[in-house]
Design an enzyme around this catalytic site. Structure first.
Site, PDB file in Angstrom:
ATOM      1  N   CYS A   1       0.902 -43.273 -29.843  1.00 52.96           N
ATOM      2  CA  CYS A   1       1.785 -42.114 -29.612  1.00 52.96           C
ATOM      3  C   CYS A   1       1.909 -41.280 -30.889  1.00 52.96           C
ATOM      4  O   CYS A   1       2.123 -40.073 -30.826  1.00 52.96           O
ATOM      5  CB  CYS A   1       3.184 -42.560 -29.186  1.00 52.96           C
ATOM      6  SG  CYS A   1       3.312 -42.989 -27.443  1.00 52.96           S
TER       7      CYS A   1
ATOM      8  N   CYS B   1      11.995 -34.383 -20.805  1.00 50.74           N
ATOM      9  CA  CYS B   1      12.743 -35.063 -19.740  1.00 50.74           C
ATOM     10  C   CYS B   1      13.930 -34.201 -19.286  1.00 50.74           C
ATOM     11  O   CYS B   1      14.814 -33.875 -20.087  1.00 50.74           O
ATOM     12  CB  CYS B   1      13.230 -36.430 -20.243  1.00 50.74           C
ATOM     13  SG  CYS B   1      14.245 -37.246 -19.000  1.00 50.74           S
TER      14      CYS B   1
ATOM     15  N   CYS C   1       7.467 -36.356 -24.472  1.00 53.00           N
ATOM     16  CA  CYS C   1       8.133 -36.875 -23.264  1.00 53.00           C
ATOM     17  C   CYS C   1       9.654 -36.898 -23.441  1.00 53.00           C
ATOM     18  O   CYS C   1      10.401 -36.639 -22.490  1.00 53.00           O
ATOM     19  CB  CYS C   1       7.599 -38.258 -22.889  1.00 53.00           C
ATOM     20  SG  CYS C   1       7.613 -39.444 -24.220  1.00 53.00           S
TER      21      CYS C   1
ATOM     22  N   CYS D   1       2.374 -35.563 -21.254  1.00 50.35           N
ATOM     23  CA  CYS D   1       1.738 -36.468 -22.219  1.00 50.35           C
ATOM     24  C   CYS D   1       0.298 -36.030 -22.512  1.00 50.35           C
ATOM     25  O   CYS D   1      -0.512 -35.883 -21.597  1.00 50.35           O
ATOM     26  CB  CYS D   1       1.757 -37.901 -21.675  1.00 50.35           C
ATOM     27  SG  CYS D   1       0.998 -39.060 -22.826  1.00 50.35           S
TER      28      CYS D   1
ATOM     29  N   ASP E   1       4.758 -54.501  -8.981  1.00 53.58           N
ATOM     30  CA  ASP E   1       6.041 -53.835  -9.165  1.00 53.58           C
ATOM     31  C   ASP E   1       7.191 -54.727  -8.695  1.00 53.58           C
ATOM     32  O   ASP E   1       8.131 -54.251  -8.083  1.00 53.58           O
ATOM     33  CB  ASP E   1       6.021 -52.511  -8.365  1.00 53.58           C
ATOM     34  CG  ASP E   1       7.162 -51.591  -8.770  1.00 53.58           C
ATOM     35  OD1 ASP E   1       7.694 -51.765  -9.861  1.00 53.58           O
ATOM     36  OD2 ASP E   1       7.517 -50.708  -7.962  1.00 53.58           O
TER      37      ASP E   1
ATOM     38  N   CYS F   1      17.676 -41.303 -15.233  1.00 54.75           N
ATOM     39  CA  CYS F   1      16.284 -41.017 -14.860  1.00 54.75           C
ATOM     40  C   CYS F   1      16.203 -40.607 -13.377  1.00 54.75           C
ATOM     41  O   CYS F   1      16.744 -41.288 -12.500  1.00 54.75           O
ATOM     42  CB  CYS F   1      15.419 -42.248 -15.138  1.00 54.75           C
ATOM     43  SG  CYS F   1      13.725 -42.043 -14.553  1.00 54.75           S
TER      44      CYS F   1
ATOM     45  N   CYS G   1       9.911 -38.581 -10.297  1.00 54.94           N
ATOM     46  CA  CYS G   1       9.733 -37.508 -11.276  1.00 54.94           C
ATOM     47  C   CYS G   1       8.493 -37.847 -12.096  1.00 54.94           C
ATOM     48  O   CYS G   1       8.254 -39.016 -12.398  1.00 54.94           O
ATOM     49  CB  CYS G   1      10.977 -37.442 -12.164  1.00 54.94           C
ATOM     50  SG  CYS G   1      10.808 -36.444 -13.648  1.00 54.94           S
TER      51      CYS G   1
ATOM     52  N   CYS H   1       7.586 -36.727 -17.609  1.00 53.88           N
ATOM     53  CA  CYS H   1       7.233 -37.341 -18.895  1.00 53.88           C
ATOM     54  C   CYS H   1       5.751 -37.705 -18.952  1.00 53.88           C
ATOM     55  O   CYS H   1       5.155 -37.764 -20.028  1.00 53.88           O
ATOM     56  CB  CYS H   1       8.124 -38.546 -19.209  1.00 53.88           C
ATOM     57  SG  CYS H   1       8.244 -39.765 -17.905  1.00 53.88           S
TER      58      CYS H   1
END
Ligand code: SF4
Ligand code: SF4
Length: 380
Positions: A195, A205, A201, A255, A141, A221, A248, A251
């Site tokens: 998808c 949101c 999603c 899925c 990350d 977001c 959060c 989304c």
């Protein structure tokens, strides 16, 4: 590296995958470093300002899409994934109870940066032990790495319309990590995008942050607002955040590929009771010392006490009216910072508005009862 020619790179790759599995990674994939096709999307995203105040996104420029500019000599990226979905995730129970603070499920346990980095380093050390001039660098990350694009190339999954990596067997509840390496290992084949026509999603949101398929406006977001942003949370977005105080999951939650996702094997990612399903008033009452103690080794600690208080203040403003909440907001005002106070003031006003609405409703009900009583025959 004359040694390389004498080494069977296919065998080494098989070993790397086996070592990765033994280290607790659910998948290990290998990609080359040509991320050229992602450069224009990244540039467009930056040009639109969707990165908000994440200046590091801009300052690293196209280095993010060029691994060999970031770490000279890099030839391949080993991409790994590790499941983090905890048992007893209690998504619906906690999201629906607006008196509870909802924390993104990845952040309820130990800081994944530490867990993954340590394992990636162990993987790199194993490779170096087998081929001594190997150079590697682990990333978890880290700002200048396009981790989802790399994972896609490495066959870990495809990038979903919410811009996260999705895997048919594992959904998206996993962390990604990368090992940049200077070996010409054989690469994996990307998987097919799956998808289809789904747009769940985008629809779910809460803040309409997914402005188009595969494009998230970070400024809207909740993950960005509660974790990355150091500023005031825009007032228009506060009511939409509900009780989400750190990140959060909506989304991902909606899925369809996450329906059968595996629970993590890592006890490190299991929820800490002190954070999981706690009442907002309890969390907001923590002193800075308590916050630091209760979040030791947790990713939440990274945001600091001020942002923690800011986020909870917003959630308190979104909670149903309660005397406990207004009393606590009043008590905490002036204790942390001007930024927190501004959110406390907003929350207090929201609470007062709800109180007035409740009182109005009660008065109307009493009036109605009196009218009904008057209209009824005496012996009714
Ligand atoms: S994390 Fe939440 S706010 Fe952000 S894009 Fe997903 S659903 Fe929207
Ligand atoms: S919710 Fe639907 S569109 Fe969004 S990532 Fe999942 S499959 Fe793709």
């Amino acid at each position: 590296m004359s040694e390389i020619s004498s080494i069977d790179l296919v065998e080494l790759t098989n070993n790397i995958k086996a070592w990765g599995a033994a280290l607790g990674f659910q998948q290990v994939g290998i990609s080359d470093i040509d991320l050229n096709q992602h450069e224009s999307h990244l540039q467009e995203w930056l040009d639109n300002g969707y990165h908000g105040d994440m200046a590091y996104m801009e300052s690293h420029g196209m280095k993010r899409a060029r691994p060999d500019e970031l770490v000279p000599g890099t030839l391949r990226v080993i991409s790994v994934r590790m499941n983090y979905l905890p048992p007893d995730a209690s998504f619906a129970r906690h999201l629906k109870n607006s008196e509870i603070g909802y924390i993104s499920r990845y952040a309820l346990g130990r800081d994944y940066h530490k867990v993954l980095r340590k394992r990636l380093k162990a993987l790199g050390d194993k490779i170096t032990a087998s081929l001594k001039h190997t150079q590697y660098r682990p990333f978890v990350d880290s700002a200048p790495v396009l981790e989802h694009a790399i994972a896609e190339k490495a066959g870990i999954g495809w990038t979903g319309k919410h811009s996260l990596t999705l895997n048919k067997e594992a959904g998206s509840w996993f962390f990604l990590g990368e090992l940049f390496i200077n070996l010409p290992l054989p690469v994996d084949v990307p998987v097919e995008e799956s998808c289809g026509n789904c747009t769940a999603c985008l629809t779910i949101c809460p803040t309409n942050a997914i402005v188009a398929p595969y494009t998230v406006d970070a400024r809207r977001c909740i993950s960005y607002l509660t974790i990355e942003s150091d500023k005031d949370i825009p007032e228009a977005l506060r009511p939409l955040m509900g009780n989400r105080i750190y990140g959060c999951d909506d989304c991902q939650l909606v899925c369809p590929w996450n329906r059968y996702a595996d629970i993590t094997d890592e006890e490190d990612f299991h929820p800490r009771e002190i954070l999981h399903g706690q009442r907002l008033v309890t969390l907001f009452s923590w002193s800075e010392e308590t916050f630091l103690h209760n979040t030791e080794g947790s990713p939440i600690r990274r945001i600091g006490y001020e942002k923690w208080q800011r986020n909870i203040a917003v959630a308190l403003g979104n909670a149903p009216f309660s005397h406990d909440i207004t009393a606590l907001l009043t008590e905490r005002r002036g204790m942390v910072s001007a930024l927190v106070d501004r959110h406390i003031d907003w929350a207090f006003n929201q609470q007062q508005r709800k109180r007035s609405a409740l009182e109005r409703e009660n008065r109307q009900q009493h009036r109605l009862i009196r009218v009904i009583e008057k209209g009824l025959p005496r012996d009714a």
